[in-house]
Scaffold this motif. Structure first.
Motif, PDB file in Angstrom:
ATOM      1  N   VAL A   1      -6.386   1.752  -6.057  1.00  0.00           N
ATOM      2  CA  VAL A   1      -6.196   1.618  -4.602  1.00  0.00           C
ATOM      3  C   VAL A   1      -7.121   0.531  -4.055  1.00  0.00           C
ATOM      4  CG1 VAL A   1      -6.440   2.789  -2.383  1.00  0.00           C
ATOM      5  CG2 VAL A   1      -5.417   3.996  -4.321  1.00  0.00           C
TER       6      VAL A   1
ATOM      7  N   PHE B   1       1.102  -1.543  -7.373  1.00  0.00           N
ATOM      8  CA  PHE B   1       0.719  -0.276  -8.003  1.00  0.00           C
ATOM      9  C   PHE B   1       1.423  -0.107  -9.357  1.00  0.00           C
ATOM     10  CE2 PHE B   1      -0.614   1.831  -3.798  1.00  0.00           C
ATOM     11  CZ  PHE B   1      -1.958   1.697  -4.109  1.00  0.00           C
TER      12      PHE B   1
ATOM     13  N   GLY C   1      -1.706   5.800  -2.395  1.00  0.00           N
ATOM     14  CA  GLY C   1      -1.559   4.694  -1.454  1.00  0.00           C
ATOM     15  C   GLY C   1      -1.054   5.100  -0.081  1.00  0.00           C
TER      16      GLY C   1
ATOM     17  N   MET D   1       0.829  -1.213   0.000  1.00  0.00           N
ATOM     18  CA  MET D   1       0.000   0.000   0.000  1.00  0.00           C
ATOM     19  C   MET D   1       0.861   1.259   0.000  1.00  0.00           C
ATOM     20  SD  MET D   1      -2.945  -1.022   2.774  1.00  0.00           S
ATOM     21  CE  MET D   1      -3.411  -2.726   3.011  1.00  0.00           C
TER      22      MET D   1
ATOM     23  N   SER E   1      -7.993   8.744  -0.564  1.00  0.00           N
ATOM     24  CA  SER E   1      -6.921   8.327  -1.469  1.00  0.00           C
ATOM     25  C   SER E   1      -6.502   9.427  -2.430  1.00  0.00           C
ATOM     26  CB  SER E   1      -7.383   7.108  -2.291  1.00  0.00           C
ATOM     27  OG  SER E   1      -7.779   6.050  -1.460  1.00  0.00           O
TER      28      SER E   1
END
Length: 620
Positions: free
Chosen positions: A558, A354, A372, A347, A616
């Motif tokens: 996300v 990602f 993230g 994350m 986010s």
């Protein structure tokens, strides 16, 4: 690769900074007026012209690194085949008897033999075509057939390793069972050659699901199902698959993945993770559940280095789990804490998932990294609250020793080289100095230099082992992406994503319900499929649906990553549970049971992130 891209980064920065300096009116005025230099403008113009002439000195770097990257990937896959280290869904496979498993390995190896031989043969044809109609690369001016030689060479080596594996299976199973396994493989693969007017969608997904159930590595399952569909339905020429095996990973952004993996491995082996833990212990170790809280904090910080959940668990858990047990914590709780905190590794930026999502969805990797940060910190904070509550309930107190400003300062000073990593990576990206790929290469070189020359814990043997581990781990991921591209192209031609989106929209057009259904699907997929595999398979299917209901593609990325991060601690394929189990020498079932409070907390965070997109997106 690391040295070449780092050279490119610093060379470009040097040239651009120098050109800016020589073009600055303030600088010209200073040298011309304050110091009384005459002709300074002409002198600076001359220097700028000289700098312009050397700009091309780094043109070759990106192309060279890309080709080395492709060669490294396909040369490392044979090692993964030998070690049987490819990503697999083996939840059903492990329930079979030993005899059935041996039969299935014959089945798997024969299908791999068919697939690797096909790419090997078509690769030779591709190289011959390049020699017959010669072209040269843009920067290095190499004949194109030289980079493409990796197709027959790499897949030829895979062919040899697969034959070696088959021979081993023959000795284990005996001729009777070997023939049974071979008959099943032929029965499985032959029908597409005689199919007429076959349903491409049914073939593509039917073969893929069956291959996963039988334990075929996910990457080869994607490639095989696409190949068999192409043969049966004639969707694309078979030659196309060999070309895509090369072009799909001939991408600069994808190279961030091996660099971040190498950075995490170098820093773990070089002693940075241990110093981070000492700092976290100084800050939090005196609280109730102090060592567990320090473990979570260290995982959060190491996440900003490694970009990988399992790597975070391995690097931090190997130190913190024995330390927690020594301080009186329950071993299952200790292992579950690190397993859950390790999920934050995908994350908080940099994050390999990602990067994969960004490449697959054609979204900004820099924006995904920013998006993230808050979900990662929020998840870590909630895990700390759960940890504190459980520790207080069981009276697991912090270490009773004096902590002073001086001791904290000393711990911070010892960890300063590790603390600088996120500053270099994120500062370089968002300061406009480096792309994510360049930042990853600089981070890897930084970790190598610190481990070898500063902490001196990364000796030459460890460095060699770290390089092999990095190449092996990253090659499995990149192979997966290459095969997923082939699979995705067949899906796109058959308009499968649009059809799936339309089916769901026919059931409901309520965005809240659709997002909930997507979350449920992702959570379910995460229980049995590795996160990166799920991203490359599901993104082309689900992203069009998300866009139709007005979701921001960054926010959707996300949601996908957080969902699949939760899958790291859910059986039967919770990879963090497997790593923690190995560290703690405990049963996965026991650790999974101890992880339930953390799982519930992460689900609550997921719902908040899903339905409050500003959490986010506000940093973008």
């Amino acid at each position: 690769m690391i040295f070449v891209i780092t050279y490119q980064t610093f060379f470009r920065y040097f040239v651009s900074s120098s050109m800016e300096f020589l073009s600055s009116r303030t600088v010209l005025d200073f040298f011309g007026s304050a110091l009384g230099f005459s002709g300074v403008n002409d002198l600076f113009v001359s220097w700028r012209e000289r700098l312009s002439n050397i700009v091309g000195y780094a043109v070759w770097t990106e192309e060279a690194a890309r080709y080395v990257f492709i060669w490294t990937t396909y040369l490392a896959i044979p090692l993964a085949i030998k070690r049987r280290a490819n990503i697999r869904v083996d939840a059903l496979f492990v329930k079979f008897s030993e005899r059935v498993q041996n039969l299935l390995w014959v089945f798997i190896d024969l299908l791999l033999l068919f697939f690797t031989f096909t790419i090997f043969y078509k690769g030779i044809e591709f190289v011959n075509m390049q020699r017959q109609f010669p072209q040269v690369t843009a920067a290095l001016r190499l004949p194109y057939y030289i980079p493409y030689l990796i197709l027959p060479l790499g897949f030829g080596l895979m062919l040899i390793r697969t034959c070696e594996s088959l021979y081993g299976q023959f000795k284990r199973t005996g001729i009777k069972d070997f023939c049974i396994g071979a008959f099943i493989a032929v029965l499985f693969a032959v029908p597409p050659f005689f199919a007429e007017d076959a349903n491409a969608i049914l073939l593509l997904f039917g073969y893929f699901i069956l291959l996963l159930m039988f334990g075929v590595p996910v990457a080869f399952g994607l490639g095989l199902s696409a190949l068999l569909t192409v043969i049966a339905a004639g969707t694309l020429p078979v030659d196309y698959i060999a070309g895509v095996a090369f072009t799909s990973i001939d991408s600069f952004p994808i190279m961030a993945i091996p660099f971040f993996i190498a950075a995490g491995i170098f820093m773990g082996a070089g002693g940075l993770s241990e110093r981070l833990l000492n700092l976290a212990d100084e800050l939090l170790g005196g609280l109730v559940g102090g060592m567990a809280l320090a473990s979570i904090a260290t995982c959060m910080f190491f996440a900003a280095i490694s970009g990988s959940g399992p790597a975070t668990v391995a690097a931090i858990g190997a130190i913190t789990v024995p330390a927690m047990v020594a301080r009186g914590y329950d071993k299952m709780f200790a292992a579950a804490t690190v397993a859950a905190a390790g999920a934050i590794g995908v994350m908080i930026p940099p994050s390999n998932p990602f990067v994969v999502y960004g490449v697959t969805a054609q979204a900004s990797i820099g924006d995904l990294f920013l998006a993230g940060i808050v979900p990662g910190i929020l998840t870590g904070g909630v895990l700390m609250i759960v940890t504190y509550y459980i520790s207080r309930k069981h009276n697991w107190k912090g270490e009773n020793r004096k902590r002073t400003f001086a001791s904290v300062s000393k711990a911070f000073w010892n960890a300063k080289w590790a603390v600088l990593v996120p500053v270099i990576v994120l500062g370089g990206i968002y300061g406009g100095l480096m792309t994510p790929t360049e930042a990853a290469a600089v981070a890897a070189l930084y970790g190598l230099i610190v481990g070898v020359f500063v902490y001196k814990e990364l000796n030459w043997r460890k460095l060699y082992e770290s390089c092999v581990e990095s190449a092996n781990m990253s090659s499995v991921i990149i192979m997966l992406m290459a095969m997923a591209t082939i699979f995705g192209n067949v899906m796109t031609l058959e308009q499968i994503p649009q059809q799936i989106a339309q089916v769901i929209l026919n059931v409901t057009n309520n965005p809240v319900v659709i997002i909930l259904l997507i979350n449920i699907l992702l959570l379910w997929i995460g229980t049995f499929m590795e996160a990166l595999a799920a991203i490359v398979i599901l993104t082309p299917i689900l992203l069009p649906l998300a866009l139709q209901i007005g979701m921001n593609p960054i926010h959707f990325g996300v949601i996908i990553v957080v969902n699949l991060a939760i899958g790291f601690i859910t059986p039967p394929v919770g990879v963090n549970l497997f790593v923690a189990s190995g560290i703690a020498d405990a049963k996965i079932q026991s650790i999974a049971k101890a992880s339930i409070p953390f799982l519930l907390a992460m689900l609550a965070v997921l719902m908040v992130i899903t339905y409050i997109p500003q959490l986010s997106l506000f940093l973008l």
